[in-house]
Design a protein around this motif. Structure first.
Motif, short mmCIF file in Angstrom:
data_model
loop_
_atom_site.label_atom_id
_atom_site.label_comp_id
_atom_site.label_asym_id
_atom_site.label_seq_id
_atom_site.Cartn_x
_atom_site.Cartn_y
_atom_site.Cartn_z
N VAL A 81 0.86 -1.17 0.00
CA VAL A 81 0.00 0.00 0.00
C VAL A 81 0.90 1.22 0.00
CG1 VAL A 81 -1.78 1.25 1.26
CG2 VAL A 81 -1.75 -1.25 1.29
N ARG A 82 0.73 2.05 -1.02
CA ARG A 82 1.57 3.25 -1.09
C ARG A 82 1.01 4.30 -0.16
NH1 ARG A 82 0.90 3.85 -7.16
NH2 ARG A 82 -0.76 2.43 -6.61
N VAL A 83 1.82 4.71 0.75
CA VAL A 83 1.35 5.67 1.75
C VAL A 83 2.39 6.78 1.87
CG1 VAL A 83 0.88 6.00 4.19
CG2 VAL A 83 0.12 3.91 3.07
N ASN A 84 1.91 7.98 1.92
CA ASN A 84 2.83 9.08 2.16
C ASN A 84 3.08 9.18 3.66
OD1 ASN A 84 2.92 9.66 -0.47
ND2 ASN A 84 1.95 11.67 -0.33
N ILE A 85 4.22 8.71 4.08
CA ILE A 85 4.51 8.74 5.51
C ILE A 85 4.79 10.18 5.92
CG2 ILE A 85 6.10 7.89 7.29
CD1 ILE A 85 4.51 5.63 6.03
N GLN A 86 4.14 10.58 6.97
CA GLN A 86 4.32 11.93 7.49
C GLN A 86 5.72 12.05 8.10
OE1 GLN A 86 1.69 14.47 8.12
NE2 GLN A 86 0.69 13.41 6.45
N ALA A 87 6.26 13.23 8.06
CA ALA A 87 7.57 13.45 8.65
C ALA A 87 7.53 13.19 10.14
CB ALA A 87 8.01 14.88 8.40
N GLU A 88 8.61 12.61 10.66
CA GLU A 88 8.69 12.36 12.09
C GLU A 88 8.65 13.69 12.83
OE1 GLU A 88 8.89 9.40 13.75
OE2 GLU A 88 8.44 8.55 11.80
N ALA B 87 -14.62 23.17 4.23
CA ALA B 87 -14.30 22.37 5.42
C ALA B 87 -13.04 22.94 6.05
CB ALA B 87 -14.06 20.92 5.01
N SER B 88 -12.87 22.67 7.34
CA SER B 88 -11.68 23.17 8.05
C SER B 88 -10.42 22.60 7.44
CB SER B 88 -11.71 22.75 9.51
OG SER B 88 -12.85 23.24 10.12
N LYS B 89 -10.47 21.31 7.17
CA LYS B 89 -9.32 20.64 6.57
C LYS B 89 -9.80 19.43 5.77
CE LYS B 89 -7.40 20.31 10.65
NZ LYS B 89 -6.43 19.98 11.68
N VAL B 90 -8.96 18.97 4.91
CA VAL B 90 -9.30 17.78 4.12
C VAL B 90 -8.24 16.73 4.39
CG1 VAL B 90 -9.80 16.89 1.82
CG2 VAL B 90 -10.22 19.29 2.32
N ASP B 91 -8.69 15.59 4.82
CA ASP B 91 -7.77 14.53 5.21
C ASP B 91 -7.85 13.38 4.21
OD1 ASP B 91 -6.26 12.66 6.51
OD2 ASP B 91 -7.08 13.12 8.49
N ALA B 92 -6.73 13.07 3.59
CA ALA B 92 -6.71 11.98 2.60
C ALA B 92 -7.16 10.66 3.22
CB ALA B 92 -5.32 11.85 2.02
N MET B 93 -6.90 10.50 4.51
CA MET B 93 -7.27 9.24 5.18
C MET B 93 -8.78 9.02 5.16
SD MET B 93 -4.79 7.39 6.30
CE MET B 93 -5.05 6.56 7.85
N ASP B 94 -9.54 10.13 5.15
CA ASP B 94 -10.99 10.00 5.06
C ASP B 94 -11.39 9.24 3.81
OD1 ASP B 94 -12.19 11.16 7.29
OD2 ASP B 94 -11.81 13.17 6.56
N PHE B 95 -10.78 9.61 2.70
CA PHE B 95 -11.11 8.97 1.42
C PHE B 95 -10.61 7.52 1.40
CE2 PHE B 95 -10.40 13.51 0.10
CZ PHE B 95 -11.74 13.81 0.02
N GLN B 107 -4.76 10.89 -1.82
CA GLN B 107 -3.88 12.05 -1.66
C GLN B 107 -4.17 13.10 -2.72
OE1 GLN B 107 -1.64 12.55 0.71
NE2 GLN B 107 -1.41 10.53 1.63
N LYS B 108 -4.38 12.62 -3.94
CA LYS B 108 -4.63 13.54 -5.06
C LYS B 108 -5.96 14.28 -4.85
CE LYS B 108 -4.75 13.48 -10.13
NZ LYS B 108 -6.13 13.53 -10.56
#
Lengths: 184, 209
Positions: A81-88, B87-95, B107-108
């Motif tokens: 799963v390609r995930v953009n890992i957030q910066a530490e 919206a206040s923010k948009v979170d890719a994780m929601d999608f 993400q896109k």
């Protein structure tokens, strides 16, 4: 089907649904996403249950575990799963805040006024929005919406330094004209 | 010229007057594009954009210029502006988690949605009137609605509140009317077309000639 949930369930085949969900919640980025938001947790629980039911209902996992280590399931590579890992956090702390960094190619200047300093110098770069003049960061995009009334001065000349510059320019032009005419 | 226009964006005296602009604003999935499509279909035979159950389907500000709305009450010529849900923010994780998108697509979509929200906020200064579209089955006391209400009051912008989705069993337009006591509230269903004529009449009466 949600790839993130599906991938987690595949990686942890021996767990019960409840334990799998608890473990899923402990994953770093899931924990960060859920935070203290109970509604997100509840929505996630429902989605997890749906994916779990679908995978177990299909018999995918049951067949995989029955097939044993030499069966076809063992040949199946775990899905990437390609995930953009957030910066530490440490890394993030070292970074220069984008609001103070020089504009880069992908930065875009927004036609909105900074609600703190009144300047039209708000930039958007990736998912960061901030004012380059005063450094105010807009984590909440709704804070970009102007909610203060506009007075007659701002209505005529504009707000912030734009207004003062316009008014000053007009006064300056008239003063210049006055002295020019007087000199003639 | 563009530089000058941007500089004097907040100066009314220097702003070029365009057609009467009416923006459809509200939270994601309130039914703004469905309503814009219904309005355009009824008066021009066209549609504005695609609709989806996944939030942030509209990620650009879309404008249809000079829509001529004729009702028994009169005529209104208006530029209809459909905007991305705020919206206040948009979170890719929601999608990713809720709408089964792969990480890259999520993400896109999130990045485009953020751009769209900013575009919608920028467009607020171009408005002559606002149609605030709310999901009548949802709680109206949301941050988005409160901020937009404060904005229109600060700018003395005329606003009509549209309580959409009144066809849903748990819809409650009365709750919305209670929150927006100083603004006209019209209950409709953009999807089924229920009460749309009342909304058109209201628009023409309020903004038309």
């Amino acid at each position: 089907m949600s790839e993130v949930i599906e991938s987690y369930i595949r990686r942890n085949p021996g767990l019960s649904e409840k334990d799998a969900f608890e473990g899923f919640l402990r994953e770093e980025r899931i924990r960060a996403w859920v935070g203290a938001d109970e509604s997100r947790k509840e929505r996630l629980r429902k989605e997890f249950g749906r994916v779990w039911g679908s995978m177990h209902g299909d018999g995918q996992l049951a067949r995989a575990s029955r097939a044993g280590p030499s069966g076809p399931a063992s040949l199946e590579q775990p899905r990437t799963v390609r995930v953009n890992i957030q910066a530490e956090p440490e890394q993030a702390a070292k970074q220069v805040p984008p609001s103070l960094a020089p504009p880069s190619a992908d930065a875009r200047k927004l036609s909105v006024m900074c609600t703190v300093c009144g300047r039209i110098d708000v930039w958007m770069q990736a998912d960061h929005i901030g004012c380059r003049s005063c450094g105010r960061a807009y984590e909440d995009m709704l804070q970009l919406i102007r909610v203060t009334p506009v007075g007659p001065f701002a209505f005529l000349f504009g707000e912030g330094w734009v207004g003062y510059a316009t008014a000053g320019g007009i006064v300056g032009a008239f003063t210049l004209l006055y002295f020019l005419l007087r000199g003639l | 010229m563009d530089w000058l226009r941007r500089r004097f964006k907040f100066g009314g005296l220097f702003r070029r007057k365009k057609g009467f602009r009416m923006g459809l604003y509200g939270s994601p999935n309130a039914g703004k594009t469905t309503l814009a499509n219904a309005m355009l279909r009824d008066y021009t035979g066209e549609v504005m954009g695609t609709v989806s159950e996944v939030p942030h389907e509209t990620r650009r500000v879309l404008t249809k210029q000079e829509v001529v709305m004729r009702t028994e009450q009169g005529t209104l010529i208006v530029d209809v502006m459909d905007t991305p849900g705020l919206a206040s923010k948009v979170d890719a994780m929601d999608f990713e988690l809720m709408y089964n998108m792969d990480s890259e697509a999520a993400q896109k979509r999130a990045a485009e949605a953020r751009q769209g929200i900013v575009e919608a906020i920028e467009a607020l200064d171009e408005l002559d009137a606002m149609l605030l579209v709310l999901d009548a089955a949802d709680d109206p006391y949301q941050q988005v609605n409160q901020v937009l209400l404060t904005h229109v009051q600060a700018r003395k912008l005329p606003m009509i509140v549209v309580a959409n989705k009144i066809d849903l069993p748990d819809a409650d337009a009365g709750r919305i009317a209670k929150m927006f006591q100083r603004h006209p509230v019209v209950g409709i269903s953009a999807k089924t077309g229920q009460n749309l004529d009342a909304l058109y009449d209201k628009l023409v009466r309020t903004f038309g000639s």
